[in-house]
Enzyme design. Structure first.
Site, PDB file in Angstrom:
ATOM      1  N   ASN A 101     -50.813 -10.392  33.066  1.00 27.70           N
ATOM      2  CA  ASN A 101     -51.112  -9.126  32.394  1.00 27.70           C
ATOM      3  C   ASN A 101     -52.529  -8.713  32.786  1.00 27.70           C
ATOM      4  OD1 ASN A 101     -51.612  -7.015  30.664  1.00 27.70           O
ATOM      5  ND2 ASN A 101     -51.642  -8.258  28.789  1.00 27.70           N
ATOM      6  N   TRP A 102     -52.605  -7.754  33.697  1.00 35.08           N
ATOM      7  CA  TRP A 102     -53.923  -7.366  34.226  1.00 35.08           C
ATOM      8  C   TRP A 102     -54.681  -6.433  33.290  1.00 35.08           C
ATOM      9  CZ3 TRP A 102     -52.690  -6.371  40.160  1.00 35.08           C
ATOM     10  CH2 TRP A 102     -52.474  -7.606  40.764  1.00 35.08           C
ATOM     11  N   LYS A 103     -54.031  -5.961  32.238  1.00 33.62           N
ATOM     12  CA  LYS A 103     -54.685  -5.040  31.299  1.00 33.62           C
ATOM     13  C   LYS A 103     -55.324  -3.877  32.074  1.00 33.62           C
ATOM     14  CE  LYS A 103     -55.091  -8.906  28.187  1.00 33.62           C
ATOM     15  NZ  LYS A 103     -55.739  -9.537  27.060  1.00 33.62           N
ATOM     16  N   HIS A 108     -48.139  -5.431  22.565  1.00 31.06           N
ATOM     17  CA  HIS A 108     -49.281  -6.335  22.772  1.00 31.06           C
ATOM     18  C   HIS A 108     -50.287  -6.131  21.641  1.00 31.06           C
ATOM     19  CE1 HIS A 108     -52.930  -8.051  24.442  1.00 31.06           C
ATOM     20  NE2 HIS A 108     -52.146  -8.755  25.232  1.00 31.06           N
ATOM     21  N   GLU A 132     -53.353  -5.824  21.574  1.00 33.96           N
ATOM     22  CA  GLU A 132     -54.372  -4.785  21.816  1.00 33.96           C
ATOM     23  C   GLU A 132     -53.814  -3.392  21.520  1.00 33.96           C
ATOM     24  OE1 GLU A 132     -55.374  -6.172  25.731  1.00 33.96           O
ATOM     25  OE2 GLU A 132     -56.294  -7.935  24.789  1.00 33.96           O
ATOM     26  N   GLU A 138     -48.463 -14.695  20.900  1.00 37.89           N
ATOM     27  CA  GLU A 138     -49.866 -14.580  21.284  1.00 37.89           C
ATOM     28  C   GLU A 138     -50.730 -14.484  20.031  1.00 37.89           C
ATOM     29  OE1 GLU A 138     -50.409 -12.987  25.509  1.00 37.89           O
ATOM     30  OE2 GLU A 138     -50.306 -11.269  24.199  1.00 37.89           O
ATOM     31  N   GLY A 188     -58.260 -13.759  24.878  1.00 37.30           N
ATOM     32  CA  GLY A 188     -59.543 -13.423  25.484  1.00 37.30           C
ATOM     33  C   GLY A 188     -60.733 -14.103  24.828  1.00 37.30           C
ATOM     34  N   SER A 241     -55.699 -17.162  26.118  1.00 34.80           N
ATOM     35  CA  SER A 241     -56.650 -18.083  26.758  1.00 34.80           C
ATOM     36  C   SER A 241     -55.999 -19.210  27.560  1.00 34.80           C
ATOM     37  CB  SER A 241     -57.627 -18.652  25.728  1.00 34.80           C
ATOM     38  OG  SER A 241     -58.438 -17.608  25.205  1.00 34.80           O
ATOM     39  N   GLY A 253     -53.698 -13.346  30.695  1.00 27.98           N
ATOM     40  CA  GLY A 253     -54.610 -12.214  30.861  1.00 27.98           C
ATOM     41  C   GLY A 253     -55.722 -12.561  31.833  1.00 27.98           C
ATOM     42  N   GLY A 254     -56.891 -12.905  31.298  1.00 27.67           N
ATOM     43  CA  GLY A 254     -58.087 -13.143  32.114  1.00 27.67           C
ATOM     44  C   GLY A 254     -57.867 -14.013  33.336  1.00 27.67           C
TER      45      GLY A 254
END
Ligand code: PGA
Length: 251
Positions: A10-12, A94, A96, A166, A172, A212, A233-234
């Site tokens: 997930n590159w956001k 998600h 966010e 999640e 994150g 994470s 993600g990251g």
């Protein structure tokens, strides 16, 4: 039980034409494990994903869709639009989007229904905040989030439903859930699906952990019987670390 492992990047709201190109070129040079691998760039970069990932085993998709099929929804993108560019997957609900865009459980359920109707793999995200966990409300929250979706969609074809657990406090933050905490919730989620839909659907639905995940903690998470892969993600922004994570997901 034959659930194929799935690892999703997930590159956001990260990346650019140039940096994505570098990522694809680097990643595609590697020998990939026999699992399902999916890249989720920002909507605007879906044509680029289609170009680089055609004739590969890697899937791709979008980070969200509208809760309507077409019409006067300025700024929104529909399920059929992302399909037009070859997307097979979509992330729905998600945390966010729930927190930054006020997406409710009902809205997440509507979007999931539209995604499944469009024959997209719907990656539905659920997760509790730290306050909710501390107040011992984790299971109530997850049950409400997921049951709202299942109630609306239980008569649809759920073969393409994927659930991502999640915990909001892990996204994150570098604070990963322990494999035991994650497995407990995945078991609970499977039980919810069984209660609301059927044992068959519960056994076949892939459950991803997200929050994470990195190359040093992924193996222990993916070793758990009910953790079928991850939403990353990251650590997915770097092609090498994403590949290392994918390598640990092979059963
Ligand atoms: P993270 O994000 O891996 O950076 O914690 C996961 C996600 O939000 O899907």
């Amino acid at each position: 039980m034959l659930r194929k492992s799935l690892v999703v990047a997930n590159w956001k709201m990260n990346g650019s034409l140039a940096s994505n190109q570098t990522w694809y070129t680097r990643f595609l040079l590697q020998k990939l494990p026999d699992i399902d691998i999916v890249v989720i760039p920002s909507h605007i970069y879906l044509p680029q994903a289609a170009e680089y990932l055609k004739n590969t085993t890697i899937g791709f998709g979008a980070q969200d869709i509208a809760n309507a099929s077409h019409g006067a929804y300025t700024g929104q993108v529909s399920a059929n639009m992302i399909k037009d560019f070859g997307s097979q997957y979509v992330i729905i609900g998600h945390s966010e989007r729930r927190s930054l865009c006020q997406e409710t459980d009902d809205l997440v359920a509507e979007k999931t229904k539209l995604a499944l109707t469009a024959q997209l793999h719907a990656i539905v995200c659920v997760g509790e905040t730290l306050e909710q966990r501390k107040a011992n409300k984790t299971k109530d929250i997850i049950a409400k989030q997921l049951n709202t979706v299942l109630e609306l969609c239980k008569n649809d074809d759920l073969a393409k439903l994927i659930v991502a657990y999640e915990p909001v406090w892990a996204i994150g933050t570098g604070l990963v859930a322990t494999p035991e905490q994650a497995e407990e919730m995945h078991l609970f989620i499977r039980e919810l699906i069984k209660q609301c839909v059927s044992s068959d659907v519960a056994n076949n639905t892939r459950l991803l952990y997200g929050g994470s995940v990195n190359a040093s903690n992924s193996a222990n998470l993916f070793n758990k019987p009910n953790i079928d892969g991850g939403l990353i993600g990251g650590a997915s922004l770097d092609a090498d670390s994403f590949l290392q994570i994918c390598m640990t997901a092979k059963r």
